[in-house]
Design an enzyme around this catalytic site. Structure first.
Site, PDB file in Angstrom:
ATOM      1  CB  VAL A  17       1.678   0.083  15.599  1.00 60.03           C
ATOM      2  CG1 VAL A  17       2.680   0.084  14.461  1.00 60.03           C
ATOM      3  CG2 VAL A  17       0.243   0.076  15.090  1.00 60.03           C
TER       4      VAL A  17
ATOM      5  CG  ASP B  62       2.395  -4.072   7.553  1.00 58.92           C
ATOM      6  OD1 ASP B  62       1.456  -4.703   8.072  1.00 58.92           O
ATOM      7  OD2 ASP B  62       2.217  -3.213   6.674  1.00 58.92           O
TER       8      ASP B  62
ATOM      9  N   GLY C  38       0.798  -1.220   0.000  1.00 64.13           N
ATOM     10  CA  GLY C  38       0.000   0.000   0.000  1.00 64.13           C
ATOM     11  C   GLY C  38       0.833   1.274   0.000  1.00 64.13           C
ATOM     12  CB  ILE C  39      -0.010   4.747   1.054  1.00 64.79           C
ATOM     13  CG1 ILE C  39      -1.304   4.825   0.227  1.00 64.79           C
ATOM     14  CG2 ILE C  39       0.684   6.101   1.031  1.00 64.79           C
ATOM     15  CD1 ILE C  39      -2.346   5.801   0.768  1.00 64.79           C
TER      16      ILE C  39
ATOM     17  CE1 TYR D 293      -8.624   5.155   8.506  1.00 71.46           C
ATOM     18  CE2 TYR D 293     -10.094   6.708   7.420  1.00 71.46           C
ATOM     19  CZ  TYR D 293      -8.839   6.142   7.565  1.00 71.46           C
ATOM     20  OH  TYR D 293      -7.804   6.586   6.780  1.00 71.46           O
TER      21      TYR D 293
END
Ligand SMILES: NC(=O)c1ccc[n+]([C@@H]2O[C@H](COP(=O)([O-])OP(=O)(O)OC[C@H]3O[C@@H](n4cnc5c(N)ncnc54)[C@H](O)[C@@H]3O)[C@@H](O)[C@H]2O)c1
Length: 251
Positions: A61, A36, A16-17, A155
């Site tokens: 995380v 990740d 992804g980004i 979100y």
């Protein structure tokens, strides 16, 4: 090369980004830490082939032991930490739904990863940045925090929190010469987004219409701003949220 020899940790960079940020930082001369909850080895291999110095880690995380290990392994390998990019988030996999139907467990996990994860990663790198006399933290917020986008309340709320914690952290970390800024991307055609064509079809048109530049946003649209915030060019910039979305949000 605007990031020559800087050590840059990018969370959520297996794909992804985040992976595109890592590729651009490597091209700018950075030593890159890919991390990740997914396997980062394939993305790291691609970067190594282009000659970059890369460390591949697996980190949740939301777990303090993991984030502390991320910082410790980075220091063991590269001896310093110059930039932290808090990109990991639960995003592309979230179903759109009325907020009253969001399961509480899903709400909690989004907050845990998107907000607490940010806090834990900063906490983990802070002692090293203070020791070095400075550093750069780049949080990834979202335009949704300014727009009140419906059907993903957890979100949207989490990204609102990222905006606020960016500002408060900037005030607390300024005395240590640590800059804290955020990028607020618009709806971006990342790998994860493109994997859900029905959602893209539903959302793309009104979002593109809301922009000054009437086209899709792609991950490469974000990398110039990331390099700016990671480089010496932004040394007197902190506490700012840069909307990179073709001029949809103006705040
Ligand atoms: N694509 C967009 O439209 C858009 C718009 C605004 C903001 N953003 C933000 O940009 C960032 C990247 O977006 P993307 O489209 O690539 O999203 P994505 O969902 O495809 O990628 C997020 C990455 O974070 C990782 N991740 C999830 N939970 C984790 C955890 N607990 N620990 C470590 N890593 C974890 C995922 O495995 C994934 O690789 C996210 O912060 C997202 O919220 C995206």
């Amino acid at each position: 090369m605007r990031l020559k020899d800087r050590v840059v940790i990018i969370t959520g960079s297996a794909q992804g980004i985040g992976k595109v940020y890592a590729q651009r930082c490597a091209r700018e001369g950075a030593r890159v830490v890919l991390t990740d909850i997914l396997d980062t080895q394939p993305a790291a291999e691609e970067l190594r082939k282009s000659g970059a110095e890369v460390l591949a880690l697996r980190t949740d995380v939301a777990k303090e032991q993991n984030t502390n290990a991320m910082a410790a392994q980075t220091i063991a390998r590269f001896g310093r930490i110059d930039v932290l990019v808090n990109n990991a988030a639960i995003f592309a996999t979230l179903p759109l739904q009325d907020f009253w139907n969001i399961p509480v467990t899903e709400w909690d996990r989004v907050m845990e990863v998107n907000v607490k994860g940010n806090f834990l990663c900063v906490k983990a790198v802070l002692p090293q940045m203070r020791k070095q006399g400075g550093g750069k933290i780049i949080n990834i917020a979202s335009g949704v925090a300014f727009k009140g986008v419906p059907y993903m309340l957890h979100y949207v709320s989490s990204k609102g929190a990222v905006v606020s914690l960016t500002r408060a952290m900037a005030r607390e970390l300024g005395p240590f010469n640590i800059a804290v800024n955020a990028i607020a991307p618009g709806y971006t055609m990342s790998e994860g987004v493109l994997a859900r064509p029905e959602q893209v079809n539903q959302m793309r048109r009104p979002i593109v219409e809301s922009r000054c530049f009437k086209r899709d946003e792609v991950p490469e649209d974000l990398t110039g701003t990331l390099v700016y915030l990671a480089s010496a060019d932004s040394d007197f910039v902190t506490g700012q949220i840069l909307a990179v979305d073709g001029g949809s949000v103006m705040h």
